[in-house]
Motif scaffolding. Structure first.
Motif: not given
Length: 264
Positions: A79-93
């Motif tokens: 995989s060449l994938s990059e992680p999604f920003p953790a803080q923004k992930l929690q806010a969207l959830i």
């Protein structure tokens, strides 16, 4: 002949009946046999039907999923994938739960949902997956993308909400015409950035790459390549940047694109 062809799935490879025409498969198989690399370049994740399409097109090749957030070599899982920003992930959830809206949270190979129900079940069927709701808290692996799934009349509201530092990729499906899929990736991540990485892996300049698509989420992709092609059923914004417009997906328009790629 060009070195690489990037192919969107819904509305490009797959028609309104959620199937791929046999003449399209035959044309793509011939191009691959002649040495052209073929890459799925889809908003779908690397699971279910999309993964099978990728394996059938180019079994040991690199493919782009999740609007560029997931770049995977399908035979090895590299995989060449990059992680999604953790803080923004929690806010969207949290926002999804506050608004009672369906948000899907994806790793390279799995996904969770915030709202089980009929819409989530229909989307699982479209992806070719059994409907097994997983909570975001129970998802393992690195999250690379999230996606709003909502009635199409909610498009303006969702895309108008703040998503600072993130990229939005709204798209529809000819199979779920009443639904909008708003994919959300890390800033700077899109189909265009991903296909550049794939071309680099193959040692190709972008002048030797063709991309074919139909939706606004393919705009970055078409702008990135030397030979942008729009389907006959494509949105006007895509036709405006294409050097060639081929036939409708249900009429085998992708065959025209393959034949063109073999002559360039």
């Amino acid at each position: 002949m060009l070195g690489l062809m990037a192919i969107d799935v819904d509305g490009t490879l797959v028609g309104t009946a959620n199937v791929v025409r046999e003449d399209v498969w035959a044309a793509l198989a011939q191009a691959r046999a002649q040495g052209m690399r073929l890459a799925i370049c889809s908003g779908r994740p690397a699971v279910g039907n999309a993964l099978e399409y990728a394996r059938k097109l180019d079994a040991d090749g690199w493919h782009v999923f999740q609007n560029g957030a997931s770049v995977v070599k399908v035979d090895t899982g590299e995989s060449l994938s990059e992680p999604f920003p953790a803080q923004k992930l929690q806010a969207l959830i949290e926002h999804a739960r506050h608004t009672d809206r369906l948000l899907e949270i994806y790793t390279d190979t799995e996904y969770a949902i915030t709202k089980p129900g009929e819409l989530a079940e229909r989307h699982a069927a479209l992806l070719g997956l059994p409907y097994r709701p997983i909570r975001p808290e129970d998802l393992s692996g690195t999250v690379v993308r999230v996606q709003w799934v909502a009635p199409i009349e909610d498009t303006a509201q969702i895309t108008g909400e703040p998503h600072e530092g993130l990229e939005l990729h709204p798209a529809g499906s000819p199979v779920m015409r009443d639904t909008i899929f708003v994919s959300v990736t890390k800033a700077g991540v899109d189909k265009g950035s991903a296909i550049r990485r794939v071309a680099e892996k193959y040692g190709l300049g972008m002048n030797r790459v063709m991309a074919v698509g139909d939706g606004s989420n393919d705009l970055h992709l078409l702008r990135a390549v030397g030979h942008p092609v729009a389907m006959g059923n494509a949105e006007d914004v895509l036709k405006a940047v294409a050097e060639t417009v081929v036939g409708h997906v249900d009429e085998g328009g992708l065959v025209e694109a393959v034949q063109l790629a073999q002559t360039l």
